[in-house]
Scaffold this motif. Structure first.
Motif, mmCIF file in Angstrom:
data_model
loop_
_atom_site.group_PDB
_atom_site.id
_atom_site.type_symbol
_atom_site.label_atom_id
_atom_site.label_comp_id
_atom_site.label_asym_id
_atom_site.label_seq_id
_atom_site.Cartn_x
_atom_site.Cartn_y
_atom_site.Cartn_z
ATOM 1 N N GLU A 98 -5.024 -6.685 -2.875
ATOM 2 C CA GLU A 98 -5.576 -6.190 -1.612
ATOM 3 C C GLU A 98 -7.100 -6.276 -1.582
ATOM 4 O O GLU A 98 -7.722 -5.860 -0.603
ATOM 5 C CB GLU A 98 -5.141 -4.732 -1.393
ATOM 6 C CG GLU A 98 -3.652 -4.551 -1.198
ATOM 7 C CD GLU A 98 -3.136 -5.217 0.069
ATOM 8 O OE1 GLU A 98 -3.835 -5.163 1.100
ATOM 9 O OE2 GLU A 98 -2.041 -5.805 0.016
ATOM 10 N N ALA A 151 1.630 1.649 -3.492
ATOM 11 C CA ALA A 151 0.470 2.213 -4.191
ATOM 12 C C ALA A 151 0.423 3.729 -4.015
ATOM 13 O O ALA A 151 0.099 4.466 -4.958
ATOM 14 C CB ALA A 151 -0.817 1.576 -3.673
ATOM 15 N N GLU A 152 0.764 4.207 -2.821
ATOM 16 C CA GLU A 152 0.812 5.655 -2.599
ATOM 17 C C GLU A 152 1.809 6.307 -3.556
ATOM 18 O O GLU A 152 1.539 7.371 -4.130
ATOM 19 C CB GLU A 152 1.207 5.948 -1.145
ATOM 20 C CG GLU A 152 0.164 5.578 -0.111
ATOM 21 C CD GLU A 152 0.656 5.815 1.311
ATOM 22 O OE1 GLU A 152 1.739 6.429 1.460
ATOM 23 O OE2 GLU A 152 -0.015 5.381 2.256
ATOM 24 N N LEU A 167 0.823 -1.210 0.000
ATOM 25 C CA LEU A 167 0.000 0.000 0.000
ATOM 26 C C LEU A 167 0.861 1.265 0.000
ATOM 27 O O LEU A 167 0.441 2.297 -0.543
ATOM 28 C CB LEU A 167 -0.957 -0.008 1.194
ATOM 29 C CG LEU A 167 -2.070 -1.070 1.101
ATOM 30 C CD1 LEU A 167 -2.973 -1.016 2.328
ATOM 31 C CD2 LEU A 167 -2.890 -0.867 -0.169
ATOM 32 N N ARG A 168 2.063 1.195 0.588
ATOM 33 C CA ARG A 168 2.974 2.334 0.473
ATOM 34 C C ARG A 168 3.451 2.482 -0.972
ATOM 35 O O ARG A 168 3.625 3.599 -1.471
ATOM 36 C CB ARG A 168 4.170 2.164 1.414
ATOM 37 C CG ARG A 168 3.799 2.198 2.880
ATOM 38 C CD ARG A 168 5.018 2.394 3.766
ATOM 39 N NE ARG A 168 5.588 3.725 3.644
ATOM 40 C CZ ARG A 168 6.580 4.191 4.403
ATOM 41 N NH1 ARG A 168 7.111 3.405 5.330
ATOM 42 N NH2 ARG A 168 7.055 5.402 4.235
ATOM 43 N N TYR A 174 -3.738 -3.261 -5.972
ATOM 44 C CA TYR A 174 -5.122 -3.137 -5.515
ATOM 45 C C TYR A 174 -5.872 -4.461 -5.656
ATOM 46 O O TYR A 174 -6.701 -4.818 -4.810
ATOM 47 C CB TYR A 174 -5.838 -2.049 -6.303
ATOM 48 C CG TYR A 174 -5.446 -0.638 -5.900
ATOM 49 C CD1 TYR A 174 -5.163 -0.319 -4.578
ATOM 50 C CD2 TYR A 174 -5.378 0.386 -6.842
ATOM 51 C CE1 TYR A 174 -4.811 0.969 -4.197
ATOM 52 C CE2 TYR A 174 -5.031 1.680 -6.479
ATOM 53 C CZ TYR A 174 -4.752 1.964 -5.164
ATOM 54 O OH TYR A 174 -4.403 3.249 -4.792
#
Length: 525
Positions: free
Chosen positions: A345, A318-319, A315-316, A342
């Motif tokens: 997740e 993805a940021e 997710l980091r 995504y």
């Protein structure tokens, strides 16, 4: 930028001539007239070679990191402009000053009579050879580089000084005659194996030609002879990286940073070497420092995303990819990687957004990753997102799909239609597949199952029998046909089909089913 200046530099006419003169002059040292001369120093960076590492996306659906996905090592950066200018003076703004310098009598005397080098790393020239070189310099000062080169070619020979070969290499490199320049440099180092500047220039040339093993040989020889500046170490680092010698690349980039802590290329090269060595924490930390100074660099955000993936922090990553998009640096690869994250997740709507945008940005590229995502969405029951992706593929690519991509898309559409209960669409798509490939037994079996579900048993039997004529599908087709007959309590007809299926492909479950049908038939008497 240092690396970009190598790949993009090209000089001609007065610019090339004056740059070569000025660079040669910068190596002059005062000495008494009449002494032997040593070889000229390194040529302009216009002769320097260039290359850059290539890129590849994070592989779905695991999004495992691969530093080879890193953007090019030769991306321009403002921080390297000064170093590039130092390596190759810009003749357009300084040509008048350089011409005046050349015409100064004192400079000319010192240049031609007082040039004294280190004979251990530069070949000596005799007084006669010095006179010939003076003629070459005079032609170059008159913007007659072609005549200067012609004179050098007449002077070159097995017994002639290596300086002639070196100068010819410099001139040919300035004219983008890279193969001829390399041959001249090779001749120079063959005559004088300790000719450090020739090794250096040959290394740059081989680097530019992407002959990295040769570049390594030349640069390491230069270092053995006591040379080596930040530029040499940096290029050597890129060459090592391309040869997958990542620990050596790390050492070279670190040395380049010691000598030149400002140039961004060496720092990003070091970070990439960390990624290649799977030292993700080190890479992420270094990219943090770089991004603090260069937050506008989308490529740095993208590279750091690979480190976060390696650290199991998707997710980091993805940021980072979202920031890349806001900076206008999104590419199909970064968008597919974002979609993969995504998808893993469970954020199916966001994953679909990323895949659709990737398709829009790559209307002619491969859709393999999109089809893989479509299969994943269908398998997870995300039918709305899968349907949206199907529509996007067909809108963007229309009739542009390769034959195998078209077939895979139709198969996934049929599977999606079956999952959604869209019976008519499923039949229509499957029949299109069979029409395109009469040997598509899988689609025939699916059509038989479809007809069985809808109660059209005669049509189902026809499809099972047709599939059974194909060796690769005979066992499964006979099994499905037997199941249909057993459901009608037609055990005597089902038994030979089951026995044949079990002979072709023995399975415990089929054996148990066969024994049950045999008992049922025996019970009937």
């Amino acid at each position: 930028m240092v690396l970009a200046s190598i790949s993009g530099s090209r000089r001609s006419g007065r610019s090339a001539t004056l740059a070569a003169l000025a660079l040669f002059a910068s190596a002059c040292a005062t000495a008494a007239p009449g002494t032997d001369l040593a070889a000229p120093s390194a040529p302009s960076a216009a002769a320097a070679p260039s290359a850059a590492p290539t890129a590849s996306p994070v592989a779905p659906p695991s999004a495992s990191p691969d530093a080879s996905a890193a953007p090019s090592a030769s991306a321009p950066s403002a921080s390297t402009a000064a170093a590039a200018a130092a390596a190759a003076p810009a003749a357009s703004s300084r040509s008048a000053d350089e011409a005046a310098l050349w015409n100064d009598p004192l400079f000319r005397r010192r240049f031609t009579e007082s040039y004294l080098g280190d004979g251990s790393v530069e070949p000596r020239v005799t007084s006669l050879e010095r006179e010939q070189l003076q003629k070459v310099f005079d032609l170059m000062a008159k913007e007659k580089s072609g005549e200067a080169l012609a004179l050098l070619e007449k002077l070159r020979g097995p017994a002639a000084t290596a300086v002639y070969d070196f100068m010819a290499g410099n001139l040919r490199a300035g004219q983008e005659e890279l193969d001829a320049a390399a041959a001249a440099y090779e001749s120079a180092v063959e005559k004088h194996p300790n000719f450090r500047n020739a090794w250096k220039n040959l290394g740059k040339l081989r680097w530019r030609q992407e002959r990295y093993a040769d570049a390594q040989r030349c640069f390491t020889r230069e270092l053995e002879l006591g040379g080596g500046d930040a530029f040499t170490y940096g290029l050597l680092g890129v060459a090592y990286s391309n040869a997958e010698h990542h620990l050596a690349a790390e050492s070279a980039f670190r040395q380049a940073m010691v000598l030149d802590p400002v140039t961004l290329d060496w720092q990003t090269g070091l970070a990439r070497s960390f990624l290649k060595q799977r030292r993700y924490a080190d890479a992420a930390s270094l990219y943090d420092a770089l991004l603090a100074k260069h937050p506008e660099r989308a490529d740095l955000w993208s590279l750091q995303a690979l480190a976060w993936i390696g650290l199991q922090q998707p997710l980091r990553a993805a940021e980072n990819y979202e920031i890349v998009g806001r900076l206008g640096g999104a590419t199909p690869d970064t968008l597919y990687s974002l979609g993969d994250i995504y998808l893993n997740e469970g954020l199916h709507d966001l994953a679909t957004d990323a895949y659709v945008e990737a398709l829009d940005r790559s209307p002619t590229g491969s859709v393999a990753r999109t089809l893989r995502a479509l299969k994943f969405l269908t398998g997870r029951g995300a039918f709305a997102e899968a349907r949206r992706l199907v529509v996007s593929i067909e809108l963007v690519r229309a009739g542009n799909l390769a034959a195998d991509e078209r077939t895979e898309l139709l198969r996934l559409r049929a599977r999606l239609a079956a999952a959604e209960g869209a019976i008519d669409e499923e039949v229509r798509v499957l029949e299109e597949l069979v029409a395109a490939d009469p040997l598509d037994g899988g689609s025939m079996l699916q059509l038989g199952e479809n007809r069985k579900r809808t109660g059209d048993l005669d049509r189902a039997v026809l499809w099972f029998e047709r599939a059974a004529n194909l060796p690769d599908f005979e066992a499964e087709a006979k099994l499905q046909h037997a199941r249909l007959l057993a459901s009608q309590q037609r055990y005597a007809e089902a038994l030979p089909l089951l026995r044949r299926a079990q002979t072709l492909k023995p399975r415990d479950a089929v054996q148990e089913f066969l024994e049950r049908i045999e008992r049922a038939q025996q019970a009937r008497g």
